[in-house]
Design a protein around this motif. Sequence first.
Motif, PDB file in Angstrom:
ATOM      1  N   ASP A 158       0.848  -1.183   0.000  1.00 35.38           N
ATOM      2  CA  ASP A 158       0.000   0.000   0.000  1.00 35.38           C
ATOM      3  C   ASP A 158       0.889   1.241   0.000  1.00 35.38           C
ATOM      4  O   ASP A 158       1.277   1.742   1.054  1.00 35.38           O
ATOM      5  CB  ASP A 158      -0.908  -0.002   1.231  1.00 35.38           C
ATOM      6  CG  ASP A 158      -1.822   1.218   1.283  1.00 35.38           C
ATOM      7  OD1 ASP A 158      -1.813   1.996   0.313  1.00 35.38           O
ATOM      8  OD2 ASP A 158      -2.541   1.374   2.289  1.00 35.38           O
ATOM      9  N   PRO A 159       1.238   1.778  -1.168  1.00 36.99           N
ATOM     10  CA  PRO A 159       2.163   2.914  -1.232  1.00 36.99           C
ATOM     11  C   PRO A 159       1.557   4.228  -0.756  1.00 36.99           C
ATOM     12  O   PRO A 159       2.262   5.234  -0.679  1.00 36.99           O
ATOM     13  CB  PRO A 159       2.512   2.983  -2.729  1.00 36.99           C
ATOM     14  CG  PRO A 159       1.342   2.375  -3.419  1.00 36.99           C
ATOM     15  CD  PRO A 159       0.814   1.322  -2.504  1.00 36.99           C
ATOM     16  N   THR A 160       0.250   4.236  -0.424  1.00 39.35           N
ATOM     17  CA  THR A 160      -0.375   5.466   0.075  1.00 39.35           C
ATOM     18  C   THR A 160      -0.402   5.528   1.594  1.00 39.35           C
ATOM     19  O   THR A 160      -0.878   6.510   2.164  1.00 39.35           O
ATOM     20  CB  THR A 160      -1.822   5.587  -0.447  1.00 39.35           C
ATOM     21  OG1 THR A 160      -2.602   4.519   0.113  1.00 39.35           O
ATOM     22  CG2 THR A 160      -1.862   5.513  -1.957  1.00 39.35           C
ATOM     23  N   ASP A 161       0.080   4.477   2.254  1.00 35.17           N
ATOM     24  CA  ASP A 161       0.092   4.447   3.716  1.00 35.17           C
ATOM     25  C   ASP A 161       1.278   5.273   4.214  1.00 35.17           C
ATOM     26  O   ASP A 161       2.426   4.818   4.202  1.00 35.17           O
ATOM     27  CB  ASP A 161       0.188   2.998   4.196  1.00 35.17           C
ATOM     28  CG  ASP A 161      -0.063   2.871   5.697  1.00 35.17           C
ATOM     29  OD1 ASP A 161       0.327   3.789   6.441  1.00 35.17           O
ATOM     30  OD2 ASP A 161      -0.632   1.846   6.119  1.00 35.17           O
ATOM     31  N   THR A 162       1.011   6.494   4.664  1.00 33.03           N
ATOM     32  CA  THR A 162       2.085   7.403   5.066  1.00 33.03           C
ATOM     33  C   THR A 162       2.863   6.890   6.282  1.00 33.03           C
ATOM     34  O   THR A 162       4.059   7.149   6.413  1.00 33.03           O
ATOM     35  CB  THR A 162       1.499   8.792   5.386  1.00 33.03           C
ATOM     36  OG1 THR A 162       0.451   8.650   6.359  1.00 33.03           O
ATOM     37  CG2 THR A 162       0.922   9.434   4.129  1.00 33.03           C
ATOM     38  N   THR A 163       2.193   6.154   7.149  1.00 28.14           N
ATOM     39  CA  THR A 163       2.884   5.607   8.322  1.00 28.14           C
ATOM     40  C   THR A 163       3.977   4.632   7.905  1.00 28.14           C
ATOM     41  O   THR A 163       5.107   4.672   8.422  1.00 28.14           O
ATOM     42  CB  THR A 163       1.878   4.892   9.245  1.00 28.14           C
ATOM     43  OG1 THR A 163       0.870   5.807   9.639  1.00 28.14           O
ATOM     44  CG2 THR A 163       2.567   4.340  10.482  1.00 28.14           C
ATOM     45  N   GLN A 164       3.672   3.751   6.955  1.00 31.34           N
ATOM     46  CA  GLN A 164       4.656   2.765   6.513  1.00 31.34           C
ATOM     47  C   GLN A 164       5.763   3.416   5.678  1.00 31.34           C
ATOM     48  O   GLN A 164       6.906   2.962   5.694  1.00 31.34           O
ATOM     49  CB  GLN A 164       3.959   1.652   5.726  1.00 31.34           C
ATOM     50  CG  GLN A 164       2.880   0.912   6.495  1.00 31.34           C
ATOM     51  CD  GLN A 164       3.347   0.452   7.883  1.00 31.34           C
ATOM     52  OE1 GLN A 164       4.523   0.156   8.094  1.00 31.34           O
ATOM     53  NE2 GLN A 164       2.411   0.403   8.823  1.00 31.34           N
ATOM     54  N   LEU A 165       5.407   4.482   4.937  1.00 27.22           N
ATOM     55  CA  LEU A 165       6.441   5.224   4.210  1.00 27.22           C
ATOM     56  C   LEU A 165       7.466   5.795   5.177  1.00 27.22           C
ATOM     57  O   LEU A 165       8.682   5.725   4.950  1.00 27.22           O
ATOM     58  CB  LEU A 165       5.798   6.347   3.398  1.00 27.22           C
ATOM     59  CG  LEU A 165       5.174   5.957   2.053  1.00 27.22           C
ATOM     60  CD1 LEU A 165       4.294   7.087   1.536  1.00 27.22           C
ATOM     61  CD2 LEU A 165       6.241   5.621   1.033  1.00 27.22           C
ATOM     62  N   ALA A 166       6.970   6.373   6.282  1.00 26.98           N
ATOM     63  CA  ALA A 166       7.871   6.936   7.290  1.00 26.98           C
ATOM     64  C   ALA A 166       8.717   5.848   7.950  1.00 26.98           C
ATOM     65  O   ALA A 166       9.916   6.032   8.201  1.00 26.98           O
ATOM     66  CB  ALA A 166       7.054   7.688   8.343  1.00 26.98           C
ATOM     67  N   THR A 167       8.098   4.676   8.230  1.00 22.14           N
ATOM     68  CA  THR A 167       8.837   3.562   8.835  1.00 22.14           C
ATOM     69  C   THR A 167       9.941   3.086   7.911  1.00 22.14           C
ATOM     70  O   THR A 167      11.066   2.798   8.348  1.00 22.14           O
ATOM     71  CB  THR A 167       7.874   2.398   9.140  1.00 22.14           C
ATOM     72  OG1 THR A 167       6.823   2.849   9.991  1.00 22.14           O
ATOM     73  CG2 THR A 167       8.613   1.244   9.816  1.00 22.14           C
ATOM     74  N   ALA A 168       9.633   3.006   6.605  1.00 22.33           N
ATOM     75  CA  ALA A 168      10.638   2.565   5.642  1.00 22.33           C
ATOM     76  C   ALA A 168      11.795   3.561   5.556  1.00 22.33           C
ATOM     77  O   ALA A 168      12.967   3.176   5.493  1.00 22.33           O
ATOM     78  CB  ALA A 168       9.989   2.388   4.269  1.00 22.33           C
ATOM     79  N   ARG A 169      11.477   4.874   5.552  1.00 21.30           N
ATOM     80  CA  ARG A 169      12.549   5.887   5.513  1.00 21.30           C
ATOM     81  C   ARG A 169      13.465   5.760   6.723  1.00 21.30           C
ATOM     82  O   ARG A 169      14.689   5.850   6.619  1.00 21.30           O
ATOM     83  CB  ARG A 169      11.920   7.290   5.484  1.00 21.30           C
ATOM     84  CG  ARG A 169      11.294   7.677   4.178  1.00 21.30           C
ATOM     85  CD  ARG A 169      10.999   9.178   4.138  1.00 21.30           C
ATOM     86  NE  ARG A 169      10.106   9.486   3.023  1.00 21.30           N
ATOM     87  CZ  ARG A 169       8.803   9.685   3.147  1.00 21.30           C
ATOM     88  NH1 ARG A 169       8.241   9.611   4.337  1.00 21.30           N
ATOM     89  NH2 ARG A 169       8.070   9.938   2.087  1.00 21.30           N
ATOM     90  N   GLN A 170      12.858   5.536   7.891  1.00 21.28           N
ATOM     91  CA  GLN A 170      13.644   5.412   9.111  1.00 21.28           C
ATOM     92  C   GLN A 170      14.532   4.171   9.070  1.00 21.28           C
ATOM     93  O   GLN A 170      15.692   4.195   9.504  1.00 21.28           O
ATOM     94  CB  GLN A 170      12.693   5.344  10.318  1.00 21.28           C
ATOM     95  CG  GLN A 170      13.409   5.334  11.664  1.00 21.28           C
ATOM     96  CD  GLN A 170      12.426   5.328  12.824  1.00 21.28           C
ATOM     97  OE1 GLN A 170      11.217   5.300  12.622  1.00 21.28           O
ATOM     98  NE2 GLN A 170      12.942   5.354  14.032  1.00 21.28           N
ATOM     99  N   MET A 171      14.005   3.061   8.503  1.00 17.09           N
ATOM    100  CA  MET A 171      14.776   1.816   8.456  1.00 17.09           C
ATOM    101  C   MET A 171      15.982   1.935   7.531  1.00 17.09           C
ATOM    102  O   MET A 171      17.092   1.515   7.887  1.00 17.09           O
ATOM    103  CB  MET A 171      13.879   0.655   7.995  1.00 17.09           C
ATOM    104  CG  MET A 171      14.608  -0.666   7.842  1.00 17.09           C
ATOM    105  SD  MET A 171      13.545  -1.988   7.242  1.00 17.09           S
ATOM    106  CE  MET A 171      12.489  -2.221   8.645  1.00 17.09           C
ATOM    107  N   VAL A 172      15.765   2.483   6.326  1.00 18.22           N
ATOM    108  CA  VAL A 172      16.862   2.532   5.351  1.00 18.22           C
ATOM    109  C   VAL A 172      17.746   3.750   5.545  1.00 18.22           C
ATOM    110  O   VAL A 172      18.837   3.853   4.956  1.00 18.22           O
ATOM    111  CB  VAL A 172      16.316   2.496   3.909  1.00 18.22           C
ATOM    112  CG1 VAL A 172      15.521   1.233   3.676  1.00 18.22           C
ATOM    113  CG2 VAL A 172      15.461   3.729   3.596  1.00 18.22           C
ATOM    114  N   GLY A 173      17.284   4.731   6.354  1.00 12.66           N
ATOM    115  CA  GLY A 173      18.105   5.885   6.656  1.00 12.66           C
ATOM    116  C   GLY A 173      18.268   6.846   5.505  1.00 12.66           C
ATOM    117  O   GLY A 173      19.374   7.349   5.261  1.00 12.66           O
ATOM    118  N   GLY A 174      17.216   7.134   4.775  1.00 12.76           N
ATOM    119  CA  GLY A 174      17.311   8.070   3.657  1.00 12.76           C
ATOM    120  C   GLY A 174      16.022   8.144   2.878  1.00 12.76           C
ATOM    121  O   GLY A 174      14.967   7.649   3.309  1.00 12.76           O
ATOM    122  N   GLU A 175      16.089   8.774   1.697  1.00 14.12           N
ATOM    123  CA  GLU A 175      14.920   8.945   0.859  1.00 14.12           C
ATOM    124  C   GLU A 175      14.466   7.618   0.242  1.00 14.12           C
ATOM    125  O   GLU A 175      15.282   6.721  -0.007  1.00 14.12           O
ATOM    126  CB  GLU A 175      15.208   9.951  -0.256  1.00 14.12           C
ATOM    127  CG  GLU A 175      15.210  11.405   0.205  1.00 14.12           C
ATOM    128  CD  GLU A 175      13.882  11.797   0.830  1.00 14.12           C
ATOM    129  OE1 GLU A 175      12.830  11.609   0.168  1.00 14.12           O
ATOM    130  OE2 GLU A 175      13.873  12.269   1.990  1.00 14.12           O
TER     131      GLU A 175
END
Length: 636
Positions: free
Chosen positions: A183-200
């Motif tokens: 679900d690419p529209t889930d902003t919560t998971q987008l933020a979690t992914a950014r935090q995990m990979v450490g970047g854009e």
Amino acid sequence: MGSITEPLLPQPAPAAAAASAHAIVDLLVKEGAVGAAQLRHARRIQSKLETPRPLLAILQDLGVVSDAQIRAALRANPHSMRLGALLVELGHLRESDIESALKAQVGRGERKKLGELLVDQHLISEQRLTELLADLFGLEFVEPHAAEIDKALLSRVVPRVCLEGNFIPLRIVDGKTVVAFADPTDTTQLATARQMVGGEVIAAIARKTLIREALAALERGQQARVAIDEQTTTSIVNSIIREAIALNASDIHFEPLKSRLRVRLRIDGVMIDHTELSADILPALVSRLKVLATADIAEKRRHQGGRILFEDAATGLRADIRASFFVTVFGEKIVLRLLSQRAELLSIDDIGMGPRMLERFRQDALDVPTGVILVTGPTGSGKTTTLYSAVDYLNDSETSIITAEDPVEYVIEGISQCSINPKIGLTFEETLRHIVRQDPDVIVLGEIRDKFSAETAIQAALTGHKVLTTFHTEDSIGGLLRLMNMEIETFLISSTVVSVLAQRLLRRVCPHCGEPHTPTAVELRRLGLESQDLAGGRFMVGRGCAACRFTGYAGRVCVFELLVLNELVKDAILTRRTSYEIRRISIESSGLTTLQEDGLFKAAGGLTTLEEVLKNLPRVTRPRPLAQIRRMLGTH
């Protein structure tokens, strides 16, 4: 816009859903792609259609708008409409499909997102839905695999966190990480992914099942395999069998996939997802079932079979189970066929034949002193039940009945039943040679499986015996043709075969949620009939409820095609006429009612649906009008 995992609640009421039914068209008008005159013209056409069509589809047919314009309008207004309304207006689903799915979900008391719900209810495939959303959002559609993940990312990936969010990092492009989301529209998971990979993050879209498969494979690679406890495996096996029996399932399928073990049940003839297990459990589960089925545990390269006598001490449930082990690329697939020992023998009066067909079957087939009676149909069509009902009708103190079966499925008092066991040399061929020496009046063969068993049945009939057996063919005429293809002489077939009874099982309309149904134009066209041909029919359809697991069906009803060989039919066989000619002669001279006609008769009585008739019964000739079918079959 609604996403692939749009929240279930709150959902629009039917009225609100109807109000948003033309949301895409409104967007196109707003963007200037559709003019007021064009819209009025399309609505006039829509109002005159016999079969309803979405307004957007009509505009596309008229050439007013293109796919590119629709995509542009949606991308320019990404949060303007819900997923359900989008799928309806694009023609992928009907509004009734959305409402049915939501009702089913509410009935189960679960909270799921709409995209998952539609896929779970088999209203749209996950692949199609994901591709559609990728196209609409302008995102890359990917199919993630654990082996393809960039090695630089492996140390940053936490499978548990990714699993909770249904996303997986794939590769690094220009300093940014491509991440596949369910679900690419889930902003919560987008933020979690950014935090995990450490970047854009560059968002891509993928099927949730593929994401979870890749994560499971990745986790197995990061952790040492944990041995499966024997007691746990036993508990899982017993639990699944117990649940299958309670649900009246006929088969259990253990299917090894790339990264999981899928368990499905066949209920009322339809495969239904039951549960999923870790792929790690497969070796222990296969071993456990092979022990129960007395199969060779060490042999993993060949297909095997066996038999399990299951009894649950806690509930008293019992079942005779046939086990089949089939070698696949991901391990051994196991199918357990449940022959419930609580099943009762049906009387010949209760198997579901129309009154006049039942009278003919008794008088012109079962009461004839000698000859072969064939019961035909595909696997799982109820042939054995019908065969035993006929045997029970013939069973009296003056008649000697002997059987050869693989295995014995119903034990009937007063007849001699033999269960085939090739492991000790008790083969079908050996049993058939000895049966005729037992002075029987009636011989029952579990099935005709080859030329030898066909010839044995014919020879037994020639020597004055009555032979009842089953045969795997599509319809009654097909049974005769298959005997010819086995190189049985036509004069032997015409002189020994008394009747052929073909049958199928159709799902029965749920009595709790069944409601009246008017045959649609599409159904009439597929049947080749006019609406007046079905006059007087009381057609029903199930809308879905908790009692039928929201399928609209509960239980099954049998449909039949009875061919009694008269002189004209026998002459057609002797002269090797075509199947079309034999069928025509049978319909005109011996009162043959086709499977589709009997299905139509039962659908008109509200027992099953026209959809089941069209989907499951062979269409070899145009059915006769309902009034004529009723005269031939009688009324219940």
